[in-house]
Design an enzyme around this catalytic site. Structure first.
Site, PDB file in Angstrom:
ATOM      1  N   HIS A 115      -8.284  62.480  55.086  1.00 24.78           N
ATOM      2  CA  HIS A 115      -9.318  62.952  56.538  1.00 24.78           C
ATOM      3  C   HIS A 115     -10.244  63.022  56.552  1.00 24.78           C
ATOM      4  CE1 HIS A 115     -10.312  66.380  59.188  1.00 24.78           C
ATOM      5  NE2 HIS A 115      -9.769  64.767  59.813  1.00 24.78           N
ATOM      6  N   GLU A 155     -12.509  59.725  56.264  1.00 22.31           N
ATOM      7  CA  GLU A 155     -12.503  59.512  57.686  1.00 22.31           C
ATOM      8  C   GLU A 155     -13.702  60.125  58.906  1.00 22.31           C
ATOM      9  OE1 GLU A 155     -11.120  61.255  61.749  1.00 22.31           O
ATOM     10  OE2 GLU A 155      -9.395  60.788  60.164  1.00 22.31           O
TER      11      GLU A 155
END
Length: 443
Positions: free
Chosen positions: A68, A71
């Site tokens: 994450h 990302e």
């Protein structure tokens, strides 16, 4: 099309027509990058996605939250583009771009006009292949992610969901939060995220999908240009179905919060992506808690007024899944609400569903599936999940046929398996654990 279309990794080129009049094409480039497109006649926009078959479950112990984190960082600039350049590229053409991290994949996607597809392919490709992950951006984004986690921590429903997964998949990577925790994010080093990036963001692990006003050969040329210097390679094998999580053990997780409402998630492990009973599960889910006509909604909200929100859901992964019920209610209603949930589950395992409920559920599912494909984003996502998941493309006609073949006896058999498994209950709010223990172990 009456059967799923297999997507073998050693097949360099395939093409087939769908029941809706569209054409799906798939090409494996020499670099191992897989390119899938669905040409939708009369569409004037295209949804594009770069998929990486890595999610939160794939992180090493010292990297929790890195997927994450990465990302976020890929939007912060490359050797050729700043974060502002990336944003301006899409804003200046009215396009949309974003990303999503899941437990088993990460996707960077955009929706643009047909004339802007080359830009989307180039810019997102630059992000995926050439992000610099600068130290300054890393430090800034750490603060952004901590704010995001704090926002989620203020949502009792999110907290209940995380507690449910942690207990249902105890000790297994599927039980970890996708975004990590404040503790893991604070101690994550740039070198760890960079290592995660270099390990997983390689051409033969990447899938590019596009749906809408797209021409496949031109798309392949554009994608090949992004990965122009990549050596020849075979695609990375798909995720193995092992190791699976240990069987669930009955547990009650209570997170005390001074909230006006209590959030409850109650359920167990479910069916994995490969399970042939998933169409049966979709019917069971629709009847039990999948809409306003479902048994739980009617009994809990309409007849008893015990909760504003109540529903069921069934996420699936390559080697496991979950089936659970969510509800939010006042502290005084928690014990009674849990009892009603248990009663409805027992009624399902005792007598199954009626023929009218079966027909209504099929109509609901078939209508939702059909309507979802009006959206090019949904078609693009269908391609990516097919390629990275079980390795086969399921046409709408095939999916509808599977649902149509479900019988009431199928639902009863599945209910007697699924709804009699050990139960995990996560409760978040102003509640007394001692008063819930007996109820939470019922069923």
């Amino acid at each position: 099309m009456s059967h799923p279309v297999p997507l073998p990794l050693d097949d360099p080129d395939a093409s087939f027509a769908t029941s809706g009049g569209t054409t799906v094409r798939r090409t494996v480039l020499p670099s191992g990058v897989r390119v899938l497109s669905e040409h939708v006649p009369a569409a004037s926009s295209t949804s594009v996605g770069y998929w990486v078959g890595v999610g939160s479950r794939d992180e090493h112990e010292e990297q929790f939250g890195s997927t994450h984190f990465l990302e976020h960082l890929l939007f912060k600039g490359t050797a050729e583009r700043s974060a502002l350049d990336i944003a301006v590229a899409f804003d200046s053409v009215g396009g949309e771009h974003n990303a999503a991290t899941a437990k088993e994949y990460t996707c960077y996607y955009a929706r643009v006009r047909d004339v802007d597809v080359p830009m989307a392919i180039e810019v997102i490709g630059d992000m995926v292949t050439s992000s610099v992950l600068s130290t300054d951006a890393f430090d800034v984004e750490r603060g952004v992610i901590l704010e995001e986690l704090a926002m989620a921590a203020d949502d009792p429903a999110d907290v209940a969901g995380e507690a449910f997964f942690a207990a249902t998949f105890a000790g297994h990577p599927l039980g970890r939060p996708i975004g990590g925790t404040p503790e893991t994010i604070r101690r994550t080093a740039r070198s760890q995220v960079l290592s995660h990036y270099r390990e997983h963001y390689i051409p033969n692990s990447i899938v590019v999908t596009a749906a809408g006003a797209v021409e496949h050969d031109r798309l392949c040329e554009q994608v090949a240009a992004v990965f122009g210097d990549a050596p020849d390679a075979r695609p990375t094998p798909r995720r193995s179905a092992l190791p699976a999580a240990e069987p669930v053990v009955s547990r009650l997780e209570v997170v005390a919060r001074p909230t006006e409402q209590v959030s409850i998630v109650r359920g167990s492990q479910g069916l994995d992506l490969r399970d042939e009973r998933r169409p049966v599960l979709s019917v069971l889910n629709a009847v039990l808690g999948g809409g306003m006509s479902s048994r739980l909604f009617q009994e809990v909200r309409e007849r008893r007024g015990m909760a504003y929100a109540v529903s069921s859901f069934a996420p699936a992964y390559i080697d496991n899944g979950a089936f659970a019920i969510y509800a939010g209610c006042s502290p005084d209603n928690v014990a009674g609400l849990l009892a009603v949930i248990d009663d409805e589950c027992r009624r399902m395992t005792d007598t199954g569903i009626t023929e009218s409920e079966l027909a209504r559920a099929k109509g609901q599912i078939e209508g939702a599936l059909t309507l979802s494909l009006e959206d090019t984003d949904a078609r693009m996502t269908r391609l990516g999940r097919a390629e990275l998941g079980v390795g086969e493309f399921t046409d709408l006609e095939t999916a509808l046929g599977r649902v149509d073949r479900v019988t009431a006896d199928d639902v009863l058999d599945l209910a007697r398996d699924l709804l009699t498994r050990p139960v995990v209950t996560a409760v978040v709010g102003a509640v007394d654990r001692a008063g819930l223990t007996v109820v939470a172990k019922a069923g």
